[in-house]
Write a protein that holds these residues in place. Structure first.
Motif, mmCIF file in Angstrom:
data_model
loop_
_atom_site.group_PDB
_atom_site.id
_atom_site.type_symbol
_atom_site.label_atom_id
_atom_site.label_comp_id
_atom_site.label_asym_id
_atom_site.label_seq_id
_atom_site.Cartn_x
_atom_site.Cartn_y
_atom_site.Cartn_z
ATOM 1 N N LYS A 162 0.842 -1.197 0.000
ATOM 2 C CA LYS A 162 0.000 0.000 0.000
ATOM 3 C C LYS A 162 0.872 1.238 0.000
ATOM 4 N N LYS A 163 0.289 2.316 -0.488
ATOM 5 C CA LYS A 163 0.948 3.611 -0.319
ATOM 6 C C LYS A 163 0.322 4.257 0.915
ATOM 7 N N ILE A 164 1.165 4.495 1.908
ATOM 8 C CA ILE A 164 0.650 4.981 3.189
ATOM 9 C C ILE A 164 1.316 6.305 3.545
ATOM 10 N N LEU A 165 0.519 7.258 3.950
ATOM 11 C CA LEU A 165 1.087 8.526 4.400
ATOM 12 C C LEU A 165 0.872 8.631 5.912
ATOM 13 N N ILE A 166 1.943 8.896 6.619
ATOM 14 C CA ILE A 166 1.790 9.050 8.070
ATOM 15 C C ILE A 166 2.017 10.502 8.448
ATOM 16 N N ASP A 167 1.049 11.048 9.149
ATOM 17 C CA ASP A 167 1.084 12.429 9.608
ATOM 18 C C ASP A 167 1.491 12.369 11.068
ATOM 19 N N TYR A 168 2.725 12.758 11.357
ATOM 20 C CA TYR A 168 3.167 12.696 12.746
ATOM 21 C C TYR A 168 4.156 13.810 13.036
ATOM 22 N N GLU A 171 4.862 1.077 0.940
ATOM 23 C CA GLU A 171 5.528 2.329 0.581
ATOM 24 C C GLU A 171 4.991 3.392 1.535
ATOM 25 N N VAL A 172 5.865 3.961 2.337
ATOM 26 C CA VAL A 172 5.382 4.861 3.389
ATOM 27 C C VAL A 172 6.057 6.226 3.301
ATOM 28 N N LEU A 173 5.253 7.260 3.400
ATOM 29 C CA LEU A 173 5.770 8.622 3.441
ATOM 30 C C LEU A 173 5.443 9.218 4.800
ATOM 31 N N GLY A 174 6.432 9.840 5.416
ATOM 32 C CA GLY A 174 6.169 10.525 6.678
ATOM 33 C C GLY A 174 6.069 12.020 6.424
ATOM 34 N N ASP A 175 5.032 12.638 6.946
ATOM 35 C CA ASP A 175 4.859 14.087 6.782
ATOM 36 C C ASP A 175 4.796 14.749 8.154
ATOM 37 N N VAL A 176 5.638 15.755 8.364
ATOM 38 C CA VAL A 176 5.724 16.394 9.677
ATOM 39 C C VAL A 176 4.494 17.267 9.977
ATOM 40 N N HIS A 177 3.807 17.696 8.950
ATOM 41 C CA HIS A 177 2.621 18.545 9.082
ATOM 42 C C HIS A 177 2.801 19.662 10.117
ATOM 43 N N LEU A 178 3.613 20.629 9.714
ATOM 44 C CA LEU A 178 3.914 21.767 10.585
ATOM 45 C C LEU A 178 2.674 22.609 10.891
ATOM 46 N N GLY A 179 2.591 23.040 12.126
ATOM 47 C CA GLY A 179 1.601 24.050 12.474
ATOM 48 C C GLY A 179 2.249 25.397 12.202
ATOM 49 N N LEU A 236 8.457 14.411 4.058
ATOM 50 C CA LEU A 236 7.793 15.644 3.643
ATOM 51 C C LEU A 236 7.803 16.641 4.792
ATOM 52 N N TRP A 237 8.199 17.860 4.474
ATOM 53 C CA TRP A 237 8.145 18.930 5.468
ATOM 54 C C TRP A 237 7.052 19.902 5.071
ATOM 55 N N GLU A 272 -4.564 14.519 -4.097
ATOM 56 C CA GLU A 272 -4.114 14.996 -5.397
ATOM 57 C C GLU A 272 -2.640 14.643 -5.650
ATOM 58 N N LEU A 273 -1.803 14.839 -4.656
ATOM 59 C CA LEU A 273 -0.371 14.630 -4.871
ATOM 60 C C LEU A 273 0.052 13.169 -4.753
ATOM 61 N N PHE A 274 -0.565 12.444 -3.836
ATOM 62 C CA PHE A 274 -0.039 11.100 -3.537
ATOM 63 C C PHE A 274 -1.055 9.980 -3.733
ATOM 64 N N ASN A 275 -2.316 10.314 -3.724
ATOM 65 C CA ASN A 275 -3.377 9.310 -3.815
ATOM 66 C C ASN A 275 -3.092 8.084 -2.941
ATOM 67 N N PRO A 276 -2.921 8.288 -1.640
ATOM 68 C CA PRO A 276 -2.529 7.171 -0.765
ATOM 69 C C PRO A 276 -3.691 6.204 -0.499
ATOM 70 N N ASP A 277 -3.334 4.981 -0.137
ATOM 71 C CA ASP A 277 -4.351 4.010 0.265
ATOM 72 C C ASP A 277 -4.766 4.221 1.714
ATOM 73 N N GLU A 278 -3.844 4.806 2.463
ATOM 74 C CA GLU A 278 -4.129 5.052 3.886
ATOM 75 C C GLU A 278 -3.483 6.351 4.301
ATOM 76 N N ILE A 279 -4.159 7.088 5.164
ATOM 77 C CA ILE A 279 -3.496 8.211 5.838
ATOM 78 C C ILE A 279 -3.625 7.938 7.336
ATOM 79 N N ILE A 280 -2.488 7.869 7.987
ATOM 80 C CA ILE A 280 -2.485 7.577 9.423
ATOM 81 C C ILE A 280 -2.067 8.837 10.172
#
Ligand code: ARG
Length: 591
Positions: free
Chosen positions: A116-122, A155-163, A269-270, A340-348
């Motif tokens: 899966k393509k997984i994006l993790i927001d942490y 396939e995993v992408l980590g995104d820091v998701h800055l405030g 991803l920053w 739009e950018l990644f079309n992930p199967d999961e967002i965690i």
């Protein structure tokens, strides 16, 4: 490669079938009476009803078939009244299986056949506010989940998701305008190149400004209004404010990167809240025109309550009554951007569990308004609070919020002392070794608890070299490394040595642990639960140490035996190192 338990299940299923029963009764599980046997199969008990037969008879027939089919090569089976099937793995089979694990590049971690393509927001830090202990858990748990999923083939992408877009920016900008009104950021009609290349303030200043401004805004209405106005102007794109904001971002992000690097946490991803601002207007338009959102007392909301709800789920607010966007808006727009950018199967989302109602609202709104793909799963991994020994949220001794840096430094100082006392480490290596060991203490201390639970951060306990701690695990790995090193120095080669059938119970126990590694990681991956890996490691480390104390390894005179022991140590080391890598830390060579 197949898990040991799967192999045993397949064999028993074949035996059930050969005896005329349904194959599904062949399910083999870990024994819940480890004093009696290693695995068990309760199929005969379950089948008794269906076949109107005494379970003992079913079991006996099945075991006879099993012996016809594969003799005693794979397992030793006994039937116990009233019809339990007790199983012990044949030592030679276990040794061969362990050797196979050692040769598998994935050390038996099951590789998904549907990556899966997984994006993790942490992480979720806020720009210009220093990282504090509240940010520790998201970073530690998120990083581990990322590594576990990667190890399983996703396939995993980590995104820091800055405030980086909220009121804190306006507070800083407004306060800065009072302190340094001469800066070109505050003047009207300044040419682009009037803004300085180098930030005209330091990180230390920023970190002093923010709490000051935040404090003042709580008592001074007018001040707060000005800060809100500045936030609004920034968001509308006022050039000077944008330029100042960029400088704040640069300084702050460089510092965040340094801090996360120290934690061995890294993001692909920053991105941040500011990045999705362009997505907001078209999204809002769509929500309105397609009828997903409606106005309620001036605010634009999406109803998300469902008839089966036990507790009331309030609507998800998209725009406040003054038309301003909010945290929810940004998160919804972030979903649009991610699709739009990644079309992930999961967002965690690895975020404090106190935000769980919030995520329920956002997820439902996104789903209802079709902002998220139908097949895309949205998951909130909510974690509990990190408490101090008094059971209250972790604070400094003075009662303030503790900066992450301070916590790391304090633990490190204590660790340097311990390491120096131990004298196993060269003096010049003490600092770096202490960093490594401290990190294991912090991360293991956190991850060994179920994420959703609150836990007590007990520095003394976490940094101990004994007990269920990171340093104990590292100590075990270091011990293995040093034995293997000695062996290498004396010219004993063990890399391709044959693994002999375990002779002693403690050796068998260690091999059985190793055989359970793949299953432990598989569970941790499917439940997003790093603590399952900690439980695995602790048991394996304990069993290794028992084996170590009961066995003469380097002084063994039978060369084949010695080489086999060393090979087992090597596999154990690889499995433990892979485990801690999935938790996000590593082992030194000495400690
Ligand atoms: N910055 C937020 C906070 O400090 C956490 C962000 C979590 N992620 C998200 N997509 N909402 O609470």
């Amino acid at each position: 490669m197949k898990k040991l338990q799967t192999i045993l299940t397949e064999k028993m299923s074949a035996a059930f079938e050969a005896a005329g029963y349904d194959a599904s009764y062949g399910l083999v599980r870990l024994s819940d009476r480890p004093d009696l046997c290693e695995f068990q199969c309760n199929g005969a008990m379950a089948g008794a009803k269906k076949y109107h037969k005494a379970p003992f008879m079913i079991a006996e027939e099945t075991v006879r078939k099993a012996e016809e089919l594969f003799g005693k090569d794979v397992m030793e089976i006994t039937v116990v009244r009233p019809g339990f099937i007790n199983i012990n793995v044949a030592p030679a089979f276990l040794a061969a299986h362990t050797a196979e694990i050692g040769e598998d590049p994935n050390l038996s971690i099951p590789q998904t056949d549907a990556p899966k393509k997984i994006l993790i927001d942490y992480g979720g830090p806020n720009v210009a506010k220093p990282l504090h202990v509240g940010h520790l858990r998201s970073a530690v748990i998120g990083e581990s989940i990322k590594r576990i999923l990667r190890a399983s083939g996703h396939e995993v992408l980590g995104d820091v998701h800055l405030g980086d877009w909220g009121l804190q920016m306006g507070l800083i900008i407004y306060e800065m305008s009072l302190r340094k009104p001469e800066l070109p950021y505050f003047a009207e009609n300044v040419p682009e190149d009037a803004y300085p290349e180098e930030a005209p303030f330091t990180l230390a200043e920023l970190e002093e400004i923010y709490p000051f401004a935040s404090g003042r805004s709580k008592t001074d209405e007018d001040y707060k209004a000005k800060a809100m106005e500045a936030t609004h102007e920034l968001q509308q794109g006022r050039p000077g404010y944008r330029a100042l904001w960029k400088k704040i971002m640069e300084l702050s992000i460089a510092d965040l990167k340094k801090n996360y690097a120290r934690l061995d946490v890294s993001f692909d991803l920053w991105k941040g809240e500011s990045d999705v601002q362009p997505y907001i207007p078209p999204m809002v338009e769509r929500l309105k025109s397609e009828g997903y959102a409606h106005y309620d007392q001036g605010a634009l909301v999406i109803d998300v309550a469902e008839p089966t709800d036990k507790n009331e789920i309030p609507p998800c607010m998209v725009l406040k009554s003054d038309g301003a966007s909010l945290y929810n808006t940004t998160d919804l727009a972030t979903i649009v951007e991610r699709m739009e950018l990644f079309n992930p199967d999961e967002i965690i989302y690895v975020v404090d569990k106190r935000q769980s109602l919030y995520f329920t609202q956002v997820f439902r709104a996104a789903r209802k308004a079709k902002l998220v793909g139908e097949d895309t799963e949205l998951i909130h991994v909510g974690f509990g609070t990190m408490n101090g020994r008094d059971g209250k949220p972790f604070k400094t001794r003075q009662g303030g919020v503790m900066r992450l840096e301070t916590l790391l430094n304090e633990i490190n100082e204590g660790m340097v002392r311990k390491i120096r006392e131990n004298k196993n480490v060269r003096d010049e290596d003490a600092e770096t070794t202490a960093e490594t060991v401290s990190l294991s203490a912090i991360k293991y201390g956190d991850l060994s608890n179920q994420a959703a639970k609150d836990y007590v951060f007990d520095t003394e306990k976490f940094t101990a070299f004994e007990g269920n701690t990171g340093p104990y695990i590292l100590y075990t790995i270091v011990r293995i490394k040093s034995i293997l090193k000695k062996a290498e120095e004396t010219g004993i080669s063990f890399e391709n040595a044959a693994l002999l059938p375990p002779a002693a119970p403690e050796e068998k126990a260690l091999m059985l642990d190793i055989a359970g590694f793949g299953g432990a990681v598989e569970e941790a991956a499917s439940e997003l639960a790093p603590h399952k890996i900690c439980a695995f490691i602790y048991a394996a480390a304990n069993d290794f140490n028992r084996f170590y104390h009961e066995t003469r390894i380097l002084s063994e005179t039978d060369e084949a035996k010695k080489a086999s022991y060393l090979r087992l140590l090597d596999i154990t080391k690889n499995v433990l190192e892979k485990s801690i890598d999935m938790l996000g830390f590593s082992a030194p060579d000495h400690m």
